[in-house]
Design an enzyme around this catalytic site. Structure first.
Site, mmCIF file in Angstrom:
data_model
loop_
_atom_site.group_PDB
_atom_site.id
_atom_site.type_symbol
_atom_site.label_atom_id
_atom_site.label_comp_id
_atom_site.label_asym_id
_atom_site.label_seq_id
_atom_site.Cartn_x
_atom_site.Cartn_y
_atom_site.Cartn_z
ATOM 1 N N GLY A 197 0.869 -1.184 0.000
ATOM 2 C CA GLY A 197 0.000 0.000 0.000
ATOM 3 C C GLY A 197 0.897 1.223 0.000
ATOM 4 O O GLY A 197 1.305 1.694 1.052
ATOM 5 N N VAL A 255 0.662 7.859 -0.288
ATOM 6 C CA VAL A 255 1.662 8.717 0.340
ATOM 7 C C VAL A 255 2.111 8.268 1.737
ATOM 8 O O VAL A 255 3.311 8.256 2.033
ATOM 9 C CB VAL A 255 1.194 10.197 0.302
ATOM 10 C CG1 VAL A 255 -0.037 10.414 1.146
ATOM 11 C CG2 VAL A 255 2.288 11.130 0.735
ATOM 12 N N GLY A 312 2.059 5.166 3.086
ATOM 13 C CA GLY A 312 2.819 3.922 2.964
ATOM 14 C C GLY A 312 4.196 4.178 2.352
ATOM 15 O O GLY A 312 5.211 3.644 2.820
ATOM 16 N N SER A 318 0.621 8.472 13.906
ATOM 17 C CA SER A 318 0.194 9.870 13.766
ATOM 18 C C SER A 318 1.349 10.756 13.333
ATOM 19 O O SER A 318 2.492 10.539 13.712
ATOM 20 C CB SER A 318 -0.362 10.392 15.085
ATOM 21 O OG SER A 318 -0.728 11.743 14.933
ATOM 22 N N GLY A 338 0.804 12.552 10.053
ATOM 23 C CA GLY A 338 0.573 12.885 8.644
ATOM 24 C C GLY A 338 1.717 12.412 7.766
ATOM 25 O O GLY A 338 2.553 11.607 8.190
ATOM 26 N N LYS A 384 -5.092 5.487 19.333
ATOM 27 C CA LYS A 384 -5.011 6.393 18.173
ATOM 28 C C LYS A 384 -6.356 7.074 17.932
ATOM 29 O O LYS A 384 -6.421 8.270 17.619
ATOM 30 C CB LYS A 384 -4.569 5.624 16.918
ATOM 31 C CG LYS A 384 -4.550 6.486 15.647
ATOM 32 C CD LYS A 384 -3.578 7.632 15.771
ATOM 33 C CE LYS A 384 -3.433 8.595 14.619
ATOM 34 N NZ LYS A 384 -4.325 8.767 13.575
ATOM 35 N N HIS A 397 -6.636 9.757 20.395
ATOM 36 C CA HIS A 397 -5.735 10.836 19.967
ATOM 37 C C HIS A 397 -6.464 11.731 18.970
ATOM 38 O O HIS A 397 -6.433 12.955 19.051
ATOM 39 C CB HIS A 397 -4.471 10.229 19.333
ATOM 40 C CG HIS A 397 -3.652 11.206 18.529
ATOM 41 N ND1 HIS A 397 -4.013 11.623 17.261
ATOM 42 C CD2 HIS A 397 -2.505 11.864 18.816
ATOM 43 C CE1 HIS A 397 -3.130 12.484 16.807
ATOM 44 N NE2 HIS A 397 -2.198 12.644 17.732
ATOM 45 N N ASN A 398 -7.137 11.103 18.027
ATOM 46 C CA ASN A 398 -7.827 11.888 17.014
ATOM 47 C C ASN A 398 -9.022 12.644 17.596
ATOM 48 O O ASN A 398 -9.310 13.763 17.170
ATOM 49 C CB ASN A 398 -8.272 10.991 15.856
ATOM 50 C CG ASN A 398 -7.111 10.667 14.916
ATOM 51 O OD1 ASN A 398 -5.956 10.701 15.336
ATOM 52 N ND2 ASN A 398 -7.401 10.360 13.675
ATOM 53 N N GLU A 450 -7.571 15.502 19.031
ATOM 54 C CA GLU A 450 -7.162 16.355 17.899
ATOM 55 C C GLU A 450 -8.356 17.203 17.420
ATOM 56 O O GLU A 450 -8.226 18.412 17.198
ATOM 57 C CB GLU A 450 -6.652 15.442 16.781
ATOM 58 C CG GLU A 450 -6.335 16.096 15.455
ATOM 59 C CD GLU A 450 -5.950 15.034 14.398
ATOM 60 O OE1 GLU A 450 -5.010 14.265 14.650
ATOM 61 O OE2 GLU A 450 -6.604 14.981 13.333
ATOM 62 N N LYS A 481 -13.025 11.963 8.562
ATOM 63 C CA LYS A 481 -12.985 10.568 8.120
ATOM 64 C C LYS A 481 -13.608 9.646 9.144
ATOM 65 O O LYS A 481 -13.869 8.498 8.857
ATOM 66 C CB LYS A 481 -11.549 10.158 7.833
ATOM 67 C CG LYS A 481 -10.943 10.928 6.691
ATOM 68 C CD LYS A 481 -9.829 10.142 6.027
ATOM 69 C CE LYS A 481 -8.959 11.044 5.192
ATOM 70 N NZ LYS A 481 -8.076 11.871 6.057
HETATM 71 C C1 6PG Z 1 -2.799 11.911 12.453
HETATM 72 C C2 6PG Z 1 -4.106 12.366 11.872
HETATM 73 C C3 6PG Z 1 -4.478 11.480 10.738
HETATM 74 C C4 6PG Z 1 -5.506 12.066 9.807
HETATM 75 C C5 6PG Z 1 -6.877 12.079 10.358
HETATM 76 C C6 6PG Z 1 -7.665 13.290 9.974
HETATM 77 O O1 6PG Z 1 -2.811 11.617 13.635
HETATM 78 O O2 6PG Z 1 -1.819 11.877 11.719
HETATM 79 O O3 6PG Z 1 -5.104 12.327 12.829
HETATM 80 O O4 6PG Z 1 -4.830 10.249 11.269
HETATM 81 O O5 6PG Z 1 -5.103 13.306 9.357
HETATM 82 O O6 6PG Z 1 -7.513 10.965 9.795
HETATM 83 O O7 6PG Z 1 -8.923 13.063 10.359
HETATM 84 P P1 6PG Z 1 -10.199 13.691 9.745
HETATM 85 O O8 6PG Z 1 -10.153 13.525 8.245
HETATM 86 O O9 6PG Z 1 -11.276 12.898 10.371
HETATM 87 O O10 6PG Z 1 -10.157 15.134 10.141
#
Ligand code: 6PG
Length: 479
Positions: A11, A14, A16, A130, A132, A185, A188-189, A192, A263
């Protein structure tokens, strides 16, 4: 026959691709696989000189390229795509091999996959990653679940490619068994989302109440980033706010459609919190705020719904107000993290994961999206009191909130008076006040429930469960 690659990545979109490059840059031989071979070729063509890659075409070649026990990382879309890839590779694997899922999978899926693969002698490590694209390449924060045994073979590699906190500690820990990594995770989000919403509300207040331009607000965020709010999200907020749209010359933030997408990981955090009975109101408001923003139909109301008359502050008042917003942001942030850590503690309890909350705070100090100076403090607080459920139990955080509360209240009151929506600030403050309240109206709720449904109640002055005969002579009976 055993191959030479220490790790494989399948996979190569970007995330991967960058993760594969990160492993290679750290001296590992990396087997590459992608459904469309062009991506594999491109990676080798552009980045082949960064390390040792073994490009493979078929699933069989990919598996054969890996040394034993095989470690293969799946970086595909969470959900059905992950099951499809597991279905393709699992039959080619042997006892002791390790599949690592680095996507944002739902932890219940991870638990199921781990169970199914364990029965076949294969380790499945659901891993939160996490940071990006940039983090995947230069060092992410990594949250692996799965068995102890799999971590023994995988941990040193993950430590090498992970971000390092300022004190040099790698931002990876074995979070706990089966789905623990993906659960952490997910949370964490959720945090976030809350962090981003709180920053958004601070921005909106500085714009609408203080009357500042995006460029000026960017400067304020830059200043805040040198203090206790120092964090990646504050830093990038300043960058986004100071960006000017090339096509129109307007502030970028003014030309972007104000409908936030998601997401789903923030939504999961709230769904699971509801199941676990954990109050994550700040995180929930952040998820709902995205949802409100997306409802163009509802927001049509802006044409006819009345609000208070706009009142922009004078220069001196505005500067004082900006300082207050900083206090409100910091206090609300403490609440958001309190709620997130509470959810992790509750998940850990529910699923028997034995998660070390201090270790989680520690691996969020670098690499991840919510990395912040503040996480050093959280790490310290949990090291001192590992069983502490919420940060507000920590004397240091409680004192900071106490010092911030007057400004926090003023900011929320101003927002309400001026009609600026600040759901996350307000929810965080209400949560704080709920924890402080000596008596909550829950007693009345219990009375109502007993009245209409004979649901019973307990008393403050003696043990037992009681019901009042509301429809009769209102005597109390023990039930
Ligand atoms: C991370 C981010 C990553 C992603 C999220 C964004 O920790 O690197 O959280 O997992 O950018 O999926 O989430 P949304 O699209 O739900 O805002």
């Amino acid at each position: 026959m055993s191959g030479t690659a220490q790790i494989g990545v399948t996979g190569l979109a970007v995330m991967g691709r960058n993760l594969a490059r990160n492993f290679a840059r750290n001296g590992y031989t990396v087997a590459l696989h992608n459904r469309t071979a062009a991506r594999t070729r491109e990676l080798v063509e552009h980045f082949g000189d960064e390390g040792d890659f073994v490009a493979t075409g078929s699933a069989e070649d990919f598996v054969a390229a890996l040394e034993r026990p095989r470690r293969l990382v799946i970086m595909v879309k969470a959900g059905e795509a992950t099951d499809a890839v597991i279905g393709e590779f699992a039959p080619l694997l042997e006892n002791g091999d390790v599949i690592i899922d680095g996507g944002n999978a739902h932890f219940e899926d991870t638990r199921r996959r781990e169970r199914e693969l364990r029965e076949r002698g294969i380790h499945f490590v659901g891993t939160g990653i996490s940071g990006g694209e940039e983090g995947a390449l230069d060092g992410p924060s990594i949250m692996p679940g799965g068995s102890e045994e799999s971590y023994a073979s995988l941990g040193p590699m993950l430590e090498k490619i992970s971000a390092k906190a300022k004190d040099g500690a790698p931002c990876v820990t074995h979070v706990g068994p089966d789905g623990a990594g993906h659960f952490v995770k997910m949370t964490h989000n959720g945090i976030e989302y809350a962090d981003m919403q709180l920053i958004g509300e601070a921005y909106q207040l500085l714009r609408d109440v203080a009357g500042y331009s995006p460029a000026r607000i960017a400067d304020i965020f830059r200043t805040w980033n040198t203090g206790r709010l120092e964090s990646y999200l504050i830093e990038i907020t300043a960058e986004v706010l100071s960006h000017v749209d090339g096509a129109t010359g307007k502030p970028f933030v003014d030309v972007v459609l104000d409908r936030a997408e998601q997401k789903g990981t923030g939504r999961w955090t709230v769904q699971i919190a509801l199941d676990l009975g954990v109050p994550v109101s700040g995180i929930a408001e952040a998820v709902f705020a995205r949802s409100v923003s997306g409802h163009a139909d509802l927001r049509d109301a802006s044409r006819h719904l009345a609000g208070p008359a706009a009142r922009t502050l004078g220069e001196d008042e505005a500067a004082a107000f900006a300082d207050r917003v900083e206090q409100a942001l910091y206090a609300s942030k403490i609440v958001a993290y309190t709620q997130g850590f509470h959810e992790i503690a509750a998940g850990s309890e529910q699923y028997g994961w034995n998660i070390d909350l201090g270790a989680v705070a520690s691996i969020w100090r670098g690499g991840c999206i919510i990395r912040a100076a503040f996480l050093d403090r959280i790490t310290g607080a949990y090291e001192a009191r590992p069983r502490m459920v919420g940060l507000l139990a920590d004397r240091g955080f409680a004192e900071e909130i106490a010092a911030a509360q007057d400004d926090w209240r003023t900011v929320v009151a101003t927002a309400v008076t001026q009609g600026v929506p600040t759901p996350a600030f307000a929810a965080a403050l209400a949560y704080y006040d709920s924890l402080r309240a000596e008596r909550l109206p829950a007693a009345l709720t219990q009375g109502q429930r007993d009245y209409f449904g004979a649901h019973t109640y307990r008393r403050t002055d003696r043990d037992g469960t009681f019901h009042t005969l509301w429809g009769g002579d209102r005597t109390e009976v023990e039930s």
